[in-house]
Scaffold this motif. Structure first.
Motif, PDB file in Angstrom:
ATOM      1  N   MET A  59       1.480   3.747 -12.063  1.00 17.24           N
ATOM      2  CA  MET A  59       1.550   3.319 -10.674  1.00 17.24           C
ATOM      3  C   MET A  59       0.272   2.620 -10.228  1.00 17.24           C
ATOM      4  O   MET A  59       0.306   1.741  -9.365  1.00 17.24           O
ATOM      5  N   ILE A  60      -0.859   2.996 -10.807  1.00 18.06           N
ATOM      6  CA  ILE A  60      -2.097   2.276 -10.502  1.00 18.06           C
ATOM      7  C   ILE A  60      -1.980   0.836 -10.997  1.00 18.06           C
ATOM      8  O   ILE A  60      -2.324  -0.119 -10.287  1.00 18.06           O
ATOM      9  N   ALA A  61      -1.474   0.672 -12.215  1.00 18.51           N
ATOM     10  CA  ALA A  61      -1.272  -0.674 -12.754  1.00 18.51           C
ATOM     11  C   ALA A  61      -0.259  -1.444 -11.921  1.00 18.51           C
ATOM     12  O   ALA A  61      -0.444  -2.635 -11.628  1.00 18.51           O
ATOM     13  N   THR A  62       0.819  -0.763 -11.516  1.00 14.29           N
ATOM     14  CA  THR A  62       1.829  -1.406 -10.679  1.00 14.29           C
ATOM     15  C   THR A  62       1.251  -1.831  -9.340  1.00 14.29           C
ATOM     16  O   THR A  62       1.553  -2.914  -8.824  1.00 14.29           O
ATOM     17  N   GLY A  63       0.407  -0.978  -8.747  1.00 18.53           N
ATOM     18  CA  GLY A  63      -0.217  -1.322  -7.479  1.00 18.53           C
ATOM     19  C   GLY A  63      -1.058  -2.573  -7.589  1.00 18.53           C
ATOM     20  O   GLY A  63      -1.027  -3.438  -6.703  1.00 18.53           O
ATOM     21  N   LEU A  64      -1.811  -2.693  -8.681  1.00 19.26           N
ATOM     22  CA  LEU A  64      -2.634  -3.884  -8.889  1.00 19.26           C
ATOM     23  C   LEU A  64      -1.764  -5.123  -9.090  1.00 19.26           C
ATOM     24  O   LEU A  64      -2.097  -6.211  -8.609  1.00 19.26           O
ATOM     25  N   MET A  65      -0.642  -4.956  -9.786  1.00 19.15           N
ATOM     26  CA  MET A  65       0.262  -6.087  -9.981  1.00 19.15           C
ATOM     27  C   MET A  65       0.923  -6.487  -8.666  1.00 19.15           C
ATOM     28  O   MET A  65       1.113  -7.674  -8.384  1.00 19.15           O
ATOM     29  N   THR A  66       1.266  -5.498  -7.845  1.00 17.46           N
ATOM     30  CA  THR A  66       1.937  -5.778  -6.576  1.00 17.46           C
ATOM     31  C   THR A  66       1.050  -6.579  -5.635  1.00 17.46           C
ATOM     32  O   THR A  66       1.488  -7.566  -5.034  1.00 17.46           O
ATOM     33  N   LEU A  72      -4.485   5.600  -4.096  1.00 19.99           N
ATOM     34  CA  LEU A  72      -3.663   6.235  -5.123  1.00 19.99           C
ATOM     35  C   LEU A  72      -4.430   7.351  -5.828  1.00 19.99           C
ATOM     36  O   LEU A  72      -3.863   8.425  -6.106  1.00 19.99           O
ATOM     37  N   LEU A  73      -5.693   7.122  -6.139  1.00 21.84           N
ATOM     38  CA  LEU A  73      -6.495   8.153  -6.798  1.00 21.84           C
ATOM     39  C   LEU A  73      -6.691   9.356  -5.878  1.00 21.84           C
ATOM     40  O   LEU A  73      -6.624  10.506  -6.329  1.00 21.84           O
ATOM     41  N   ALA A  74      -6.923   9.090  -4.595  1.00 24.44           N
ATOM     42  CA  ALA A  74      -7.126  10.188  -3.652  1.00 24.44           C
ATOM     43  C   ALA A  74      -5.870  11.054  -3.544  1.00 24.44           C
ATOM     44  O   ALA A  74      -5.940  12.289  -3.555  1.00 24.44           O
ATOM     45  N   VAL A  75      -4.706  10.400  -3.440  1.00 21.81           N
ATOM     46  CA  VAL A  75      -3.440  11.137  -3.349  1.00 21.81           C
ATOM     47  C   VAL A  75      -3.184  11.915  -4.641  1.00 21.81           C
ATOM     48  O   VAL A  75      -2.780  13.085  -4.608  1.00 21.81           O
ATOM     49  N   SER A  76      -3.451  11.289  -5.772  1.00 23.20           N
ATOM     50  CA  SER A  76      -3.182  11.913  -7.068  1.00 23.20           C
ATOM     51  C   SER A  76      -4.094  13.110  -7.320  1.00 23.20           C
ATOM     52  O   SER A  76      -3.657  14.142  -7.829  1.00 23.20           O
ATOM     53  N   VAL A  77      -5.364  12.973  -6.952  1.00 26.08           N
ATOM     54  CA  VAL A  77      -6.312  14.071  -7.141  1.00 26.08           C
ATOM     55  C   VAL A  77      -6.035  15.198  -6.147  1.00 26.08           C
ATOM     56  O   VAL A  77      -6.010  16.381  -6.506  1.00 26.08           O
ATOM     57  N   LEU A 129       0.814  -1.215   0.000  1.00 25.71           N
ATOM     58  CA  LEU A 129       0.000   0.000   0.000  1.00 25.71           C
ATOM     59  C   LEU A 129       0.849   1.268   0.000  1.00 25.71           C
ATOM     60  O   LEU A 129       0.462   2.277  -0.595  1.00 25.71           O
ATOM     61  N   GLY A 130       1.996   1.224   0.668  1.00 28.55           N
ATOM     62  CA  GLY A 130       2.802   2.425   0.804  1.00 28.55           C
ATOM     63  C   GLY A 130       3.740   2.706  -0.356  1.00 28.55           C
ATOM     64  O   GLY A 130       3.940   3.867  -0.732  1.00 28.55           O
ATOM     65  N   PHE A 131       4.317   1.657  -0.939  1.00 22.46           N
ATOM     66  CA  PHE A 131       5.320   1.856  -1.990  1.00 22.46           C
ATOM     67  C   PHE A 131       4.799   2.661  -3.184  1.00 22.46           C
ATOM     68  O   PHE A 131       5.446   3.623  -3.607  1.00 22.46           O
ATOM     69  N   PRO A 132       3.637   2.313  -3.762  1.00 18.61           N
ATOM     70  CA  PRO A 132       3.150   3.111  -4.897  1.00 18.61           C
ATOM     71  C   PRO A 132       2.901   4.576  -4.538  1.00 18.61           C
ATOM     72  O   PRO A 132       3.173   5.475  -5.339  1.00 18.61           O
ATOM     73  N   VAL A 133       2.392   4.816  -3.329  1.00 14.10           N
ATOM     74  CA  VAL A 133       2.144   6.200  -2.910  1.00 14.10           C
ATOM     75  C   VAL A 133       3.459   6.959  -2.773  1.00 14.10           C
ATOM     76  O   VAL A 133       3.586   8.108  -3.209  1.00 14.10           O
ATOM     77  N   ILE A 134       4.465   6.321  -2.178  1.00 14.38           N
ATOM     78  CA  ILE A 134       5.777   6.958  -2.019  1.00 14.38           C
ATOM     79  C   ILE A 134       6.383   7.275  -3.381  1.00 14.38           C
ATOM     80  O   ILE A 134       6.954   8.358  -3.595  1.00 14.38           O
TER      81      ILE A 134
END
Length: 284
Positions: free
Chosen positions: A82-89, A140-145, A50-55
Protein backbone atom coordinates in the motif's frame (compact mmCIF):
# COMPACT_ATOMS: atom_id res chain seq x y z
CA UNK A 1 -11.63 27.59 -10.02
CA UNK A 2 -12.34 28.91 -13.54
CA UNK A 3 -9.95 28.42 -16.42
CA UNK A 4 -9.19 32.15 -16.59
CA UNK A 5 -8.46 32.42 -12.88
CA UNK A 6 -6.37 29.28 -12.91
CA UNK A 7 -4.27 30.51 -15.80
CA UNK A 8 -3.87 33.95 -14.22
CA UNK A 9 -2.62 32.37 -11.02
CA UNK A 10 -0.12 30.26 -12.92
CA UNK A 11 1.08 33.27 -14.87
CA UNK A 12 1.42 35.25 -11.66
CA UNK A 13 3.60 32.48 -10.28
CA UNK A 14 6.11 33.28 -13.01
CA UNK A 15 5.88 37.06 -12.76
CA UNK A 16 8.53 39.03 -10.86
CA UNK A 17 7.46 40.19 -7.39
CA UNK A 18 7.82 43.93 -6.88
CA UNK A 19 9.81 44.25 -10.08
CA UNK A 20 12.49 41.87 -8.87
CA UNK A 21 13.64 39.11 -11.15
CA UNK A 22 12.86 35.62 -9.84
CA UNK A 23 15.41 32.89 -10.39
CA UNK A 24 14.66 29.38 -11.67
CA UNK A 25 14.39 27.93 -8.15
CA UNK A 26 11.95 30.66 -7.13
CA UNK A 27 9.78 30.03 -10.18
CA UNK A 28 9.68 26.30 -9.48
CA UNK A 29 8.80 26.80 -5.81
CA UNK A 30 6.00 29.24 -6.64
CA UNK A 31 4.56 26.85 -9.18
CA UNK A 32 4.91 23.99 -6.70
CA UNK A 33 3.00 25.91 -4.03
CA UNK A 34 0.26 26.65 -6.55
CA UNK A 35 -0.01 22.97 -7.53
CA UNK A 36 -0.21 21.92 -3.87
CA UNK A 37 -2.96 24.46 -3.14
CA UNK A 38 -4.97 23.29 -6.13
CA UNK A 39 -4.55 19.66 -5.07
CA UNK A 40 -5.75 20.39 -1.54
CA UNK A 41 -8.75 22.33 -2.85
CA UNK A 42 -9.93 19.26 -4.76
CA UNK A 43 -11.75 17.11 -2.23
CA UNK A 44 -11.89 14.19 -4.64
CA UNK A 45 -8.12 14.19 -5.09
CA UNK A 46 -7.44 14.50 -1.37
CA UNK A 47 -9.87 11.73 -0.41
CA UNK A 48 -8.78 9.33 -3.14
CA UNK A 49 -5.04 9.98 -3.00
CA UNK A 50 -4.60 10.28 0.77
CA UNK A 51 -7.65 8.44 2.07
CA UNK A 52 -7.91 5.40 -0.20
CA UNK A 53 -4.66 3.68 0.88
CA UNK A 54 -5.49 4.25 4.56
CA UNK A 55 -9.01 2.84 4.10
CA UNK A 56 -7.59 -0.22 2.32
CA UNK A 57 -5.15 -0.83 5.16
CA UNK A 58 -7.92 -0.56 7.73
CA UNK A 59 -10.13 -3.00 5.82
CA UNK A 60 -7.61 -5.63 4.76
CA UNK A 61 -5.55 -5.55 7.94
CA UNK A 62 -8.71 -6.02 10.01
CA UNK A 63 -9.90 -8.98 7.94
CA UNK A 64 -6.62 -10.82 7.31
CA UNK A 65 -4.56 -11.06 10.49
CA UNK A 66 -2.82 -14.40 10.00
CA UNK A 67 0.78 -15.16 9.06
CA UNK A 68 2.04 -15.74 5.52
CA UNK A 69 5.45 -16.97 6.72
CA UNK A 70 7.09 -17.59 10.10
CA UNK A 71 7.18 -14.24 11.89
CA UNK A 72 5.56 -12.35 9.00
CA UNK A 73 1.94 -11.26 9.30
CA UNK A 74 -0.18 -10.57 6.24
CA UNK A 75 -0.59 -7.04 7.61
CA UNK A 76 3.15 -6.36 7.30
CA UNK A 77 3.20 -7.66 3.74
CA UNK A 78 0.10 -5.72 2.71
CA UNK A 79 1.28 -2.43 4.19
CA UNK A 80 4.45 -2.42 2.07
CA UNK A 81 2.30 -2.83 -1.03
CA UNK A 82 0.00 0.00 0.00
CA UNK A 83 2.94 2.34 0.52
CA UNK A 84 4.06 1.60 -3.04
CA UNK A 85 0.48 2.01 -4.26
CA UNK A 86 0.19 5.35 -2.48
CA UNK A 87 3.32 6.61 -4.22
CA UNK A 88 1.99 5.41 -7.57
CA UNK A 89 -1.39 7.03 -6.95
CA UNK A 90 -0.01 10.48 -6.15
CA UNK A 91 2.28 10.42 -9.18
CA UNK A 92 1.10 8.19 -12.05
CA UNK A 93 -2.64 8.24 -11.37
CA UNK A 94 -2.98 11.81 -10.17
CA UNK A 95 -1.02 13.31 -13.07
CA UNK A 96 -2.61 10.99 -15.63
CA UNK A 97 -6.06 12.26 -14.59
CA UNK A 98 -5.45 15.96 -13.95
CA UNK A 99 -3.21 16.91 -16.87
CA UNK A 100 -5.93 15.97 -19.42
CA UNK A 101 -8.38 18.13 -17.44
CA UNK A 102 -6.02 21.10 -17.65
CA UNK A 103 -5.40 20.42 -21.33
CA UNK A 104 -9.11 20.17 -22.11
CA UNK A 105 -9.86 23.41 -20.25
CA UNK A 106 -7.25 25.21 -22.31
CA UNK A 107 -4.98 25.85 -19.33
CA UNK A 108 -1.93 24.29 -20.98
CA UNK A 109 -2.55 26.16 -24.22
CA UNK A 110 -2.65 29.46 -22.36
CA UNK A 111 0.42 28.59 -20.31
CA UNK A 112 2.38 28.01 -23.48
CA UNK A 113 1.63 31.60 -24.49
CA UNK A 114 2.77 33.14 -21.18
CA UNK A 115 6.33 34.23 -20.28
CA UNK A 116 6.60 31.29 -17.88
CA UNK A 117 9.18 28.74 -19.15
CA UNK A 118 7.59 25.39 -19.99
CA UNK A 119 9.79 23.47 -17.58
CA UNK A 120 8.31 25.40 -14.64
CA UNK A 121 4.94 23.71 -15.20
CA UNK A 122 6.52 20.27 -14.84
CA UNK A 123 8.67 21.39 -11.92
CA UNK A 124 5.52 22.42 -10.10
CA UNK A 125 3.97 19.00 -10.71
CA UNK A 126 7.10 17.27 -9.40
CA UNK A 127 7.15 19.40 -6.24
CA UNK A 128 3.48 18.61 -5.62
CA UNK A 129 4.09 14.89 -6.10
CA UNK A 130 7.05 14.91 -3.69
CA UNK A 131 5.28 16.89 -0.97
CA UNK A 132 2.02 14.93 -1.12
CA UNK A 133 3.93 11.65 -1.50
CA UNK A 134 5.96 12.32 1.67
CA UNK A 135 2.82 13.30 3.58
CA UNK A 136 0.95 10.23 2.39
CA UNK A 137 3.80 7.87 3.27
CA UNK A 138 4.11 9.40 6.73
CA UNK A 139 0.35 8.99 7.23
CA UNK A 140 0.42 5.34 6.15
CA UNK A 141 3.37 4.56 8.42
CA UNK A 142 1.71 6.30 11.36
CA UNK A 143 -1.53 4.34 10.89
CA UNK A 144 0.35 1.07 10.39
CA UNK A 145 2.56 1.52 13.45
CA UNK A 146 -0.19 2.87 15.68
CA UNK A 147 -2.98 0.44 14.81
CA UNK A 148 -1.32 -2.67 13.45
CA UNK A 149 2.08 -2.80 15.14
CA UNK A 150 4.25 -2.39 12.06
CA UNK A 151 7.91 -2.54 13.07
CA UNK A 152 9.95 0.27 11.54
CA UNK A 153 13.51 -0.45 10.35
CA UNK A 154 16.12 0.05 13.04
CA UNK A 155 19.20 0.41 10.84
CA UNK A 156 20.24 3.15 8.43
CA UNK A 157 20.84 0.72 5.57
CA UNK A 158 17.17 -0.19 5.32
CA UNK A 159 16.08 3.44 5.43
CA UNK A 160 18.58 4.17 2.66
CA UNK A 161 16.99 1.38 0.61
CA UNK A 162 13.57 2.85 1.35
CA UNK A 163 14.80 6.22 0.09
CA UNK A 164 16.21 5.13 -3.25
CA UNK A 165 13.32 2.74 -3.99
CA UNK A 166 10.85 5.56 -3.30
CA UNK A 167 12.80 8.12 -5.36
CA UNK A 168 13.26 5.86 -8.38
CA UNK A 169 9.69 4.57 -8.15
CA UNK A 170 8.11 8.02 -7.88
CA UNK A 171 10.30 9.35 -10.70
CA UNK A 172 9.30 6.50 -12.99
CA UNK A 173 5.60 6.79 -12.09
CA UNK A 174 5.62 10.59 -12.48
CA UNK A 175 7.13 10.40 -15.96
CA UNK A 176 4.73 7.62 -16.96
CA UNK A 177 1.80 9.63 -15.59
CA UNK A 178 2.76 12.63 -17.71
CA UNK A 179 3.16 10.36 -20.74
CA UNK A 180 -0.14 8.50 -20.36
CA UNK A 181 -1.98 11.81 -19.96
CA UNK A 182 -1.68 12.25 -23.72
CA UNK A 183 -3.86 9.19 -24.36
CA UNK A 184 -6.96 10.89 -22.93
CA UNK A 185 -8.85 12.78 -25.61
CA UNK A 186 -11.04 14.72 -23.17
CA UNK A 187 -11.02 15.71 -19.50
CA UNK A 188 -13.58 13.03 -18.66
CA UNK A 189 -11.66 10.22 -20.32
CA UNK A 190 -8.52 10.74 -18.23
CA UNK A 191 -9.83 8.72 -15.31
CA UNK A 192 -11.18 6.02 -17.64
CA UNK A 193 -7.73 5.61 -19.23
CA UNK A 194 -5.58 5.69 -16.10
CA UNK A 195 -7.65 4.12 -13.30
CA UNK A 196 -8.08 0.65 -14.88
CA UNK A 197 -4.34 0.47 -15.56
CA UNK A 198 -3.54 1.39 -11.95
CA UNK A 199 -6.03 -1.12 -10.52
CA UNK A 200 -4.83 -4.00 -12.69
CA UNK A 201 -1.22 -3.30 -11.73
CA UNK A 202 -2.17 -3.34 -8.04
CA UNK A 203 -3.85 -6.74 -8.33
CA UNK A 204 -1.01 -8.41 -10.24
CA UNK A 205 1.96 -6.73 -8.49
CA UNK A 206 1.66 -8.26 -5.02
CA UNK A 207 -0.30 -5.48 -3.31
CA UNK A 208 -3.49 -7.27 -2.29
CA UNK A 209 -2.17 -10.82 -2.55
CA UNK A 210 1.13 -12.53 -1.85
CA UNK A 211 2.98 -12.19 -5.15
CA UNK A 212 4.14 -15.80 -5.36
CA UNK A 213 0.55 -17.03 -4.91
CA UNK A 214 -0.44 -15.43 -8.21
CA UNK A 215 -0.42 -17.39 -11.48
CA UNK A 216 2.97 -17.51 -13.14
CA UNK A 217 1.80 -15.53 -16.18
CA UNK A 218 0.55 -12.72 -13.94
CA UNK A 219 3.93 -12.56 -12.22
CA UNK A 220 5.65 -12.30 -15.57
CA UNK A 221 3.35 -9.50 -16.77
CA UNK A 222 3.74 -7.60 -13.48
CA UNK A 223 7.53 -7.86 -13.73
CA UNK A 224 7.38 -5.64 -16.82
CA UNK A 225 6.11 -2.65 -14.82
CA UNK A 226 7.48 -0.51 -11.98
CA UNK A 227 4.90 -1.25 -9.24
CA UNK A 228 5.98 -4.87 -8.77
CA UNK A 229 9.57 -3.80 -8.21
CA UNK A 230 8.58 -0.97 -5.88
CA UNK A 231 6.66 -3.46 -3.74
CA UNK A 232 9.56 -5.90 -3.77
CA UNK A 233 12.06 -3.22 -2.81
CA UNK A 234 9.89 -2.02 0.06
CA UNK A 235 9.42 -5.57 1.31
CA UNK A 236 13.18 -5.75 1.78
CA UNK A 237 12.86 -2.73 4.08
CA UNK A 238 9.98 -3.79 6.31
CA UNK A 239 10.10 -7.61 6.24
CA UNK A 240 12.74 -9.91 7.75
CA UNK A 241 15.77 -10.63 5.57
CA UNK A 242 14.86 -14.33 5.63
CA UNK A 243 11.64 -13.56 3.74
CA UNK A 244 13.73 -12.84 0.67
CA UNK A 245 13.87 -16.58 0.08
CA UNK A 246 10.09 -16.47 -0.56
CA UNK A 247 10.51 -14.08 -3.48
CA UNK A 248 10.41 -15.49 -7.05
CA UNK A 249 14.15 -14.94 -7.49
CA UNK A 250 15.05 -16.42 -4.10
CA UNK A 251 16.05 -13.00 -2.74
CA UNK A 252 14.85 -9.40 -2.77
CA UNK A 253 17.09 -8.75 -5.83
CA UNK A 254 17.71 -5.12 -4.96
CA UNK A 255 20.15 -4.75 -7.83
CA UNK A 256 17.46 -5.76 -10.29
CA UNK A 257 14.93 -3.53 -8.53
CA UNK A 258 17.21 -0.53 -9.08
CA UNK A 259 17.90 -1.51 -12.70
CA UNK A 260 14.24 -1.94 -13.67
CA UNK A 261 13.10 1.25 -11.96
CA UNK A 262 15.96 3.23 -13.52
CA UNK A 263 15.06 1.77 -16.94
CA UNK A 264 11.46 2.92 -16.48
CA UNK A 265 12.71 6.41 -15.64
CA UNK A 266 14.45 6.48 -19.03
CA UNK A 267 11.45 4.96 -20.82
CA UNK A 268 9.06 7.38 -19.13
CA UNK A 269 11.19 10.39 -20.06
CA UNK A 270 11.39 9.24 -23.68
CA UNK A 271 7.61 8.77 -23.82
CA UNK A 272 7.06 12.24 -22.35
CA UNK A 273 9.30 13.87 -24.93
CA UNK A 274 7.63 11.99 -27.77
CA UNK A 275 3.97 12.17 -26.77
CA UNK A 276 3.23 15.15 -24.51
CA UNK A 277 0.76 17.61 -25.99
CA UNK A 278 -0.07 21.13 -24.79
CA UNK A 279 -3.33 21.30 -26.73
CA UNK A 280 -6.18 18.95 -27.61
CA UNK A 281 -6.54 17.64 -31.14
CA UNK A 282 -9.45 19.96 -31.78
CA UNK A 283 -7.18 22.92 -30.99
CA UNK A 284 -4.59 21.74 -33.48
Amino acid sequence: MSTTTETSNRTAAAAPAGGRRIGPAGLALRQGRLEIRQFLRSRESVVFTLGFPVIMILIFASIFNGQIAPGVKYTQYFITGMIATGLMTVSFQNLGVWIPIERDRGVLKRLRGTPMPKWVYFAGKVIMVVVIGVAETALLLAVSVGLFGLSLPSDAGRWLTFGWVAVLGVTACTLCGIAISSLARTARSGSAVVTPVALVLQFISGVFFVFTDLPRWMQQVAALFPLKWMCQGLRSVFLPAAFGAQEPGGSFELGRVALVLAAWCVIGLALCLLTFRWTTKRDG
